[in-house]
Design a protein around this motif. Structure first.
Motif, PDB file in Angstrom:
ATOM      1  N   THR A  57       0.902  -1.335  -0.009  1.00  0.00           N
ATOM      2  CA  THR A  57      -0.091   0.209   0.036  1.00  0.00           C
ATOM      3  C   THR A  57       0.870   1.316   0.106  1.00  0.00           C
ATOM      4  O   THR A  57       1.784   1.245   0.954  1.00  0.00           O
ATOM      5  N   ILE A  58       0.697   2.145  -0.819  1.00  0.00           N
ATOM      6  CA  ILE A  58       1.512   3.333  -1.159  1.00  0.00           C
ATOM      7  C   ILE A  58       0.487   4.382  -1.008  1.00  0.00           C
ATOM      8  O   ILE A  58      -0.361   4.442  -1.550  1.00  0.00           O
ATOM      9  N   SER A  59       1.090   5.223   0.010  1.00  0.00           N
ATOM     10  CA  SER A  59       0.141   6.587   0.462  1.00  0.00           C
ATOM     11  C   SER A  59       0.955   7.750   0.261  1.00  0.00           C
ATOM     12  O   SER A  59       2.123   7.652   0.345  1.00  0.00           O
ATOM     13  N   LEU A  60       0.306   8.810  -0.113  1.00  0.00           N
ATOM     14  CA  LEU A  60       1.078  10.312  -0.164  1.00  0.00           C
ATOM     15  C   LEU A  60       0.391  11.474   0.807  1.00  0.00           C
ATOM     16  O   LEU A  60      -1.015  11.388   0.706  1.00  0.00           O
ATOM     17  N   THR A  61       1.348  12.063   1.315  1.00  0.00           N
ATOM     18  CA  THR A  61       0.787  13.066   2.174  1.00  0.00           C
ATOM     19  C   THR A  61       1.873  14.263   1.762  1.00  0.00           C
ATOM     20  O   THR A  61       3.198  14.245   1.611  1.00  0.00           O
ATOM     21  N   GLY A  62       1.277  15.396   1.176  1.00  0.00           N
ATOM     22  CA  GLY A  62       1.907  16.411   1.025  1.00  0.00           C
ATOM     23  C   GLY A  62       1.035  17.633   1.085  1.00  0.00           C
ATOM     24  O   GLY A  62      -0.168  17.767   1.401  1.00  0.00           O
ATOM     25  N   THR A  63       2.013  18.929   1.117  1.00  0.00           N
ATOM     26  CA  THR A  63       1.507  20.133   1.524  1.00  0.00           C
ATOM     27  C   THR A  63       2.145  21.089   0.615  1.00  0.00           C
ATOM     28  O   THR A  63       3.288  21.277   0.302  1.00  0.00           O
ATOM     29  N   VAL A  64       1.361  22.269   0.398  1.00  0.00           N
ATOM     30  CA  VAL A  64       2.144  23.479  -0.285  1.00  0.00           C
ATOM     31  C   VAL A  64       1.532  24.646   0.539  1.00  0.00           C
ATOM     32  O   VAL A  64       0.326  24.725   1.075  1.00  0.00           O
ATOM     33  N   GLY A  65       2.320  25.833   0.865  1.00  0.00           N
ATOM     34  CA  GLY A  65       1.977  26.868   1.561  1.00  0.00           C
ATOM     35  C   GLY A  65       2.799  27.826   1.612  1.00  0.00           C
ATOM     36  O   GLY A  65       3.763  28.142   0.703  1.00  0.00           O
TER      37      GLY A  65
END
Length: 488
Positions: free
Chosen positions: A322-330
């Motif tokens: 299972t591959i998950s992705l967490t990311g933010t821009v700001g």
């Protein structure tokens, strides 16, 4: 390490679109290719209309019955429950389908500290600590733990939820069609009991006249007490029948009101079995058993089978990473006024990989359960087809001989009526005994009752054949294509 992670993500991305659900094939051979025709199931005329293509407004000819059915479709509680079940299934599909898309959240923080290292994320102040207060403002938008559906787990769960929606819609249609048939049968039963009640009241008057005559003859010494008792037996039997039928009529009205969901107006209730047909007298000709596959209950079973197929795919996909992705821009700034100025842009990206190694047999158990559920769904689907076939075959078997029964009962009732009149005339002329006259009256009464019962069987058989062939599907197309009930 970074290159290894990128290589792993690249390699698994190539597997995107994989689907581990077994290929669906509709089970075959559960019933014969054609419905019974000939022999005890005589074929209808070659120009007979396919009952499943006749809408209920066209099938039922009595305008009062149409109004009652229309009211029932608007008020019946079981139908409302079925409609609510459709809405529930659609809501569950929305929830499941949302997992195919990332959840995007926006947020903002303001941090006030006197520790520059703490503000920067350091472990402690150390030599760089200062007593000056520091303000840090941050605005972000991003996704959290979004699963990349490389092996079709979420897609298969979504497919299963979609099939559950289809199944609930078919269950709603099945409930609707069954309700139409139940209302029609209850209405016809009430008509039959009213007809029997009318017949019993007319017969009671005849028996009352006979009893009065025998009492008068006994009083003047012409007749015997035996004749009085025999005449009174017939009279009391008719009284009992009237009381029983009056109770049956009340029960029939209660049952009809429950099905309709409200009190049926008196002007929509039948006074008796009308002489003219209350339904179309049309039978299908050379019908293939494929027509059963269009029945809503069969379609529901098939959709549930497809859903179980999809669940197997989801259970198989659980064995893969299972591959998950967490990311933010700001933006990040030490001054609120500089939050959106040039140079304040910031981002984070945190891909994650989870590879199942040992779970104590949980995934294996889930897969075995999904396979067993699929096998049960196959059997349920085949049983649904077999049940549909049996219902149609039974209705055709009854229909094949109902004409002969109606003709025989009609002739029997007419002969019994004539025999009763002749016997009464012969008794009054002194040719026959009083016992012969009473027996003829009883026979005529019983023959009339049986004729009414047979007429009810004929009308009910047409309704059952209409229902078992999926009658009303022409009216249900609006439900199938728009998901809403047609205006009534």
């Amino acid at each position: 390490m970074k290159k290894s992670l990128i290589a792993l993500i690249t390699g698994t991305t190539m597997l995107a679109g994989c689907n581990f659900a077994p290929r669906y094939e509709r089970p075959v051979g559960a019933v014969p290719v054609t419905l019974p025709q000939g022999g005890v199931y005589p074929a209808a005329a070659s120009d007979a209309v396919d009952v499943s293509r006749i809408g209920w407004r066209d099938f039922f000819l009595d305008p009062r019955l149409r109004q009652v059915i229309e009211t029932g479709l608007a008020n019946n509680r079981d139908l409302r429950v079925a409609a609510a079940n459709v809405l529930q299934a659609r809501s569950q599909l929305k929830v499941q389908r949302s997992q195919l898309f990332p959840t995007v959240n926006a947020g903002g923080t303001a941090t006030y500290t006197n520790n520059i290292m703490g503000a920067a994320g350091g472990a402690g102040a150390g030599a760089g600590s200062t007593s000056s207060d520091i303000e840090i403002y941050q605005a972000t938008a991003g996704i959290s733990a979004f699963e990349l559906d490389l092996f079709g787990r979420i897609r298969n769960l979504t497919r299963a939820a979609q099939e559950q929606v289809f199944a609930s819609e078919e269950a709603q249609r099945s409930t609707r069609i069954s309700l139409i048939a139940e209302i029609a049968t209850a209405w016809l039963t009430l008509a039959s009991d009213n007809e029997q009640l009318r017949l019993s009241r007319e017969t009671l008057k005849t028996f009352e006249d006979t009893l009065r005559l025998t009492r008068e003859q006994f009083r003047i010494g012409v007749g015997s007490e035996l004749e009085v008792r025999q005449a009174d037996t017939n009279y009391q039997n008719a009284v009992n029948d009237i009381a029983t039928l009056e109770a049956s009529v009340a029960l029939d009205q209660n049952a009809l009101n429950l099905l309709v969901g409200t009190t049926v107006p008196q002007d929509q209730l039948p006074g008796g079995l009308a002489a003219e047909p209350m339904t179309r007298d049309a039978l299908p000709s050379d019908v293939s058993s494929d027509v059963l596959l269009r029945r809503p209950d069969v379609l529901r079973a098939e959709h549930l089978l497809i859903a179980e197929n999809a669940n197997i795919g989801a259970a198989r996909a659980a064995f893969f990473p299972t591959i998950s992705l967490t990311g933010t821009v700001g933006t990040l700034s030490t001054a609120l006024s500089g939050l959106f100025k040039s140079g304040s842009y910031t981002y984070t990206a945190s891909p994650g990989l989870s590879l199942p190694l040992f779970d104590g047999g949980q995934r294996s158990g889930n897969l075995a359960y999904a396979k067993a559920s699929q096998q049960a769904a196959v059997a349920t689907y085949e049983k649904a087809i077999q049940t549909a076939f049996r219902e149609v075959a039974d209705a055709l078997a009854q229909r094949g001989k109902i004409g002969e029964r109606i003709a025989a009962q009609s002739n029997r009732a007419e002969s019994a009526r004539v025999a009763a009149r002749l016997s009464d005339a012969r008794f009054k002329a002194g040719v026959d005994s009083f016992l012969t006259s009473l027996d003829a009256q009883r026979t005529a009464y019983a023959a009339e009752q049986q004729f009414v019962t047979t007429r009810l069987a004929q009308a009910s058989n047409l309704v059952e054949l209409y229902r078992s062939l999926g009658g009303g599907l022409a009216d249900e197309q609006t439900v199938a294509t728009t998901g809403t009930l047609p205006a009534n």
